[in-house]
Design a protein around this motif. Structure first.
Motif, PDB file in Angstrom:
ATOM      1  N   PRO A  40       0.824  -1.640  -0.068  1.00  0.00           N
ATOM      2  CA  PRO A  40      -0.081   0.648   0.288  1.00  0.00           C
ATOM      3  C   PRO A  40       0.716   1.122   0.202  1.00  0.00           C
ATOM      4  O   PRO A  40      -0.080   2.520  -0.010  1.00  0.00           O
ATOM      5  N   ARG A  41       1.902   1.408   0.704  1.00  0.00           N
ATOM      6  CA  ARG A  41       2.482   2.539   0.446  1.00  0.00           C
ATOM      7  C   ARG A  41       3.865   2.492  -0.896  1.00  0.00           C
ATOM      8  O   ARG A  41       4.207   3.661  -0.260  1.00  0.00           O
ATOM      9  N   VAL A  42       3.823   1.838  -1.324  1.00  0.00           N
ATOM     10  CA  VAL A  42       4.782   2.043  -3.088  1.00  0.00           C
ATOM     11  C   VAL A  42       3.416   2.481  -4.377  1.00  0.00           C
ATOM     12  O   VAL A  42       2.896   2.169  -4.453  1.00  0.00           O
ATOM     13  N   ASP A  43       4.201   3.444  -4.238  1.00  0.00           N
ATOM     14  CA  ASP A  43       3.892   4.238  -5.686  1.00  0.00           C
ATOM     15  C   ASP A  43       3.428   4.566  -7.207  1.00  0.00           C
ATOM     16  O   ASP A  43       2.767   4.443  -7.309  1.00  0.00           O
ATOM     17  N   ALA A  44       4.476   3.795  -7.136  1.00  0.00           N
ATOM     18  CA  ALA A  44       4.898   3.722  -8.594  1.00  0.00           C
ATOM     19  C   ALA A  44       5.964   2.604  -8.821  1.00  0.00           C
ATOM     20  O   ALA A  44       6.838   2.466  -7.762  1.00  0.00           O
ATOM     21  N   VAL A  45       5.747   1.242  -9.390  1.00  0.00           N
ATOM     22  CA  VAL A  45       7.175   0.712 -10.374  1.00  0.00           C
ATOM     23  C   VAL A  45       7.676   0.779 -10.977  1.00  0.00           C
ATOM     24  O   VAL A  45       7.611   1.011 -12.375  1.00  0.00           O
ATOM     25  N   VAL A  46       8.576   0.063 -11.230  1.00  0.00           N
ATOM     26  CA  VAL A  46       9.853   0.389 -11.922  1.00  0.00           C
ATOM     27  C   VAL A  46      10.897  -0.463 -12.612  1.00  0.00           C
ATOM     28  O   VAL A  46      11.234  -1.650 -11.455  1.00  0.00           O
ATOM     29  N   VAL A  47      10.853  -1.851 -13.722  1.00  0.00           N
ATOM     30  CA  VAL A  47      11.655  -3.143 -13.821  1.00  0.00           C
ATOM     31  C   VAL A  47      12.926  -2.125 -14.669  1.00  0.00           C
ATOM     32  O   VAL A  47      12.432  -2.062 -15.982  1.00  0.00           O
ATOM     33  N   SER A  48      13.687  -2.286 -14.226  1.00  0.00           N
ATOM     34  CA  SER A  48      15.233  -2.426 -15.321  1.00  0.00           C
ATOM     35  C   SER A  48      15.657  -3.486 -16.029  1.00  0.00           C
ATOM     36  O   SER A  48      16.061  -4.672 -15.395  1.00  0.00           O
ATOM     37  N   THR A  49      15.558  -4.140 -17.219  1.00  0.00           N
ATOM     38  CA  THR A  49      16.017  -4.620 -17.890  1.00  0.00           C
ATOM     39  C   THR A  49      15.995  -4.624 -19.312  1.00  0.00           C
ATOM     40  O   THR A  49      16.039  -3.786 -19.912  1.00  0.00           O
ATOM     41  N   ALA A  63       4.158  -1.647 -14.833  1.00  0.00           N
ATOM     42  CA  ALA A  63       5.107  -0.774 -14.251  1.00  0.00           C
ATOM     43  C   ALA A  63       5.431   0.608 -15.158  1.00  0.00           C
ATOM     44  O   ALA A  63       4.624   0.592 -16.122  1.00  0.00           O
ATOM     45  N   LEU A  64       6.071   1.409 -14.906  1.00  0.00           N
ATOM     46  CA  LEU A  64       6.926   2.489 -15.809  1.00  0.00           C
ATOM     47  C   LEU A  64       6.875   2.742 -17.486  1.00  0.00           C
ATOM     48  O   LEU A  64       7.903   1.338 -17.332  1.00  0.00           O
ATOM     49  N   PRO A  65       6.761   2.924 -18.013  1.00  0.00           N
ATOM     50  CA  PRO A  65       7.673   2.670 -19.647  1.00  0.00           C
ATOM     51  C   PRO A  65       8.913   3.186 -19.416  1.00  0.00           C
ATOM     52  O   PRO A  65       8.921   4.028 -20.215  1.00  0.00           O
ATOM     53  N   MET A  66      10.645   2.806 -18.565  1.00  0.00           N
ATOM     54  CA  MET A  66      10.787   2.994 -18.767  1.00  0.00           C
ATOM     55  C   MET A  66      11.904   3.350 -19.854  1.00  0.00           C
ATOM     56  O   MET A  66      12.656   3.343 -20.151  1.00  0.00           O
ATOM     57  N   THR A  77      29.852  -6.917 -15.831  1.00  0.00           N
ATOM     58  CA  THR A  77      30.672  -5.893 -14.858  1.00  0.00           C
ATOM     59  C   THR A  77      29.929  -4.608 -14.050  1.00  0.00           C
ATOM     60  O   THR A  77      30.330  -3.818 -13.918  1.00  0.00           O
ATOM     61  N   ALA A  78      28.774  -4.597 -14.888  1.00  0.00           N
ATOM     62  CA  ALA A  78      27.844  -3.292 -14.350  1.00  0.00           C
ATOM     63  C   ALA A  78      27.432  -3.307 -12.973  1.00  0.00           C
ATOM     64  O   ALA A  78      26.871  -4.365 -13.070  1.00  0.00           O
ATOM     65  N   GLY A  79      27.159  -2.600 -12.783  1.00  0.00           N
ATOM     66  CA  GLY A  79      27.016  -2.211 -11.230  1.00  0.00           C
ATOM     67  C   GLY A  79      25.964  -2.095 -10.998  1.00  0.00           C
ATOM     68  O   GLY A  79      25.322  -1.043 -11.548  1.00  0.00           O
ATOM     69  N   LYS A  80      25.430  -2.675  -9.189  1.00  0.00           N
ATOM     70  CA  LYS A  80      23.877  -2.382  -8.797  1.00  0.00           C
ATOM     71  C   LYS A  80      24.073  -0.812  -8.957  1.00  0.00           C
ATOM     72  O   LYS A  80      22.802  -0.614  -9.332  1.00  0.00           O
ATOM     73  N   TRP A  81      24.609   0.192  -8.362  1.00  0.00           N
ATOM     74  CA  TRP A  81      24.472   1.838  -8.328  1.00  0.00           C
ATOM     75  C   TRP A  81      23.827   2.130  -9.254  1.00  0.00           C
ATOM     76  O   TRP A  81      23.161   2.977  -9.385  1.00  0.00           O
ATOM     77  N   GLN A  82      25.082   2.237 -10.235  1.00  0.00           N
ATOM     78  CA  GLN A  82      24.721   2.612 -11.914  1.00  0.00           C
ATOM     79  C   GLN A  82      23.530   2.402 -12.399  1.00  0.00           C
ATOM     80  O   GLN A  82      22.985   3.377 -13.056  1.00  0.00           O
ATOM     81  N   VAL A  83      22.643   1.111 -12.049  1.00  0.00           N
ATOM     82  CA  VAL A  83      21.651   0.784 -12.665  1.00  0.00           C
ATOM     83  C   VAL A  83      20.564   1.703 -11.998  1.00  0.00           C
ATOM     84  O   VAL A  83      19.652   1.895 -12.254  1.00  0.00           O
ATOM     85  N   TRP A  84      20.662   1.564 -10.286  1.00  0.00           N
ATOM     86  CA  TRP A  84      19.511   2.088  -9.822  1.00  0.00           C
ATOM     87  C   TRP A  84      20.131   3.567  -9.945  1.00  0.00           C
ATOM     88  O   TRP A  84      18.887   4.323  -9.960  1.00  0.00           O
ATOM     89  N   ALA A  87      17.688   4.024 -13.258  1.00  0.00           N
ATOM     90  CA  ALA A  87      16.476   3.390 -13.522  1.00  0.00           C
ATOM     91  C   ALA A  87      15.362   5.135 -12.189  1.00  0.00           C
ATOM     92  O   ALA A  87      14.430   5.178 -13.001  1.00  0.00           O
ATOM     93  N   LEU A  88      16.023   5.332 -11.142  1.00  0.00           N
ATOM     94  CA  LEU A  88      15.658   7.084 -10.964  1.00  0.00           C
ATOM     95  C   LEU A  88      15.563   7.287 -11.993  1.00  0.00           C
ATOM     96  O   LEU A  88      14.579   8.789 -11.382  1.00  0.00           O
ATOM     97  N   GLU A  89      16.623   8.269 -12.464  1.00  0.00           N
ATOM     98  CA  GLU A  89      16.521   9.020 -13.757  1.00  0.00           C
ATOM     99  C   GLU A  89      15.439   9.289 -14.685  1.00  0.00           C
ATOM    100  O   GLU A  89      14.784  10.341 -14.582  1.00  0.00           O
ATOM    101  N   VAL A  90      15.370   7.963 -14.977  1.00  0.00           N
ATOM    102  CA  VAL A  90      14.526   8.072 -16.175  1.00  0.00           C
ATOM    103  C   VAL A  90      12.876   7.914 -15.165  1.00  0.00           C
ATOM    104  O   VAL A  90      12.460   8.406 -16.167  1.00  0.00           O
ATOM    105  N   SER A  91      12.948   7.505 -14.812  1.00  0.00           N
ATOM    106  CA  SER A  91      11.972   7.405 -13.789  1.00  0.00           C
ATOM    107  C   SER A  91      10.673   8.054 -12.941  1.00  0.00           C
ATOM    108  O   SER A  91       9.556   8.789 -13.230  1.00  0.00           O
TER     109      SER A  91
END
Length: 234
Positions: A40-49, A63-66, A77-84, A87-91
Motif C-alpha cells: 500500500p505504500r509503494v506509489d509506482a513500480v519500475v523494472v530495469s531490464t 510498471a513505468l515505461p522506462m 561488470t555493470a554495478g547495481k548502483w549505476q543501474v539504480w 532507473a531513478l533518473e528515467v523514472s
C-alpha cells in the motif's frame, strides 16, 4: 512518493534465464514484483531490464515505461548502483511528484515477507539514513573463525584483535549483506558513486528469508522453501 524498483538482467551464467524461470507456478521475478504492486505504500513500480520479454511482462502488470536498460548497464561488470541511478533518473521524468524513497527488491531473493518491506520503510523513515540495507547475522566472523593465509601460506584470523578472541560471543557483531531489500534516499543515490559512501544502516532479517539464487542448487533450495511456505498457507 515511494518508487519500487526491480533490476532483472537478461544474462545469468550461474542459472540461465533465472529471473523469468518458473518458481512455484509463476516467474521468479513475480514473487518480488507482485509484492511491490500489492504494497500500500509503494506509489509506482519500475523494472530495469535488457530482456524484452521481462520488460513487456512488467509493463502489462503496470510498471513505468522506462525503456530497455542500456547495453553498458547490462554487462556482467555493470554495478547495481549505476543501474539504480539510471532507473531513478528515467523514472522521475515519468512521474508527477518527486521520489522520496527508492525501494529496491532483488528478484533473486524472493523469500522476503511483506512485513520486511514495511519494516525497512519504517526504519528508513524513523532513522533517516542515506540507505537501509537488508542484512542477516553472519555464519562466520572475521574476528574469530574466518582465516586467511599470509605470504608463507600459514593461516591467521582475518581481523585479529589484541589478546585474541577465544569465543564467538566475544567477537564484534558482523552481518552478511543480504541482497533482498534496500531503501535509498534519492539525493544520496544521485550524488554518491557506490553503496557505502554515506550512512548505511542494516535492516536485519532471518537468514532463511535472505537466501539468494546464484546457482542451480540455490534455485532448488529456494523453491523447496517456497513450496513449504505456500503449503502452510493453504
Amino acid at each position: 512518493m515511494i518508487l519500487g524498483h526491480i533490476g532483472a538482467r537478461k544474462g545469468s551464467k550461474g542459472v540461465p534465464g533465472k529471473n523469468f524461470r518458473d518458481m512455484c507456478g509463476k516467474p521468479l521475478i513475480d514473487w518480488s514484483l507482485d509484492q511491490l504492486f500489492a504494497h500500500p505504500r509503494v506509489d509506482a513500480v519500475v523494472v530495469s531490464t535488457d530482456d524484452e520479454r521481462i520488460y513487456e511482462h512488467a509493463l502489462a502488470k503496470g510498471a513505468l515505461p522506462m525503456g530497455l536498460r542500456p547495453a553498458h548497464l547490462a554487462s556482467d561488470t555493470a554495478g547495481k548502483w549505476q543501474v539504480w541511478q539510471h532507473a531513478l533518473e528515467v523514472s522521475q521524468t515519468l512521474l508527477d511528484s518527486p521520489v522520496t524513497a527508492f525501494l529496491d527488491l532483488d528478484c533473486t531473493s524472493p523469500l522476503r515477507l511483506e512485513d520486511d518491506i514495511t519494516n525497512a520503510l519504517n526504519l528508513f523513515e524513523d532513522q533517516r539514513p542515506d540507505m537501509v540495507m537488508s542484512c542477516c547475522d553472519a555464519h562466520k566472523n572475521p574476528y574469530f573463525n574466518l582465516v586467511e593465509p599470509d605470504e608463507t601460506g600459514a593461516l591467521h584470523v582475518s581481523k585479529p584483535l589484541p589478546g585474541g578472541v577465544v569465543a564467538r560471543q566475544q567477537a564484534p557483531k558482523v552481518y552478511e549483506h543480504a541482497a533482498s531489500t534496500y531503501v535509498v534516499a534519492p539525493d544520496y543515490l544521485r550524488r554518491a558513486t557506490s553503496l557505502y559512501e554515506g550512512r548505511v544502516i542494516p535492516y536485519v532479517m532471518p537468514q532463511e528469508r535472505c537466501l539468494d539464487i546464484d546457482t542451480p542448487l540455490d534455485f532448488r533450495i529456494v523453491e523447496f522453501l517456497m513450496k513449504d511456505r505456500e503449503s502452510t498457507h493453504d
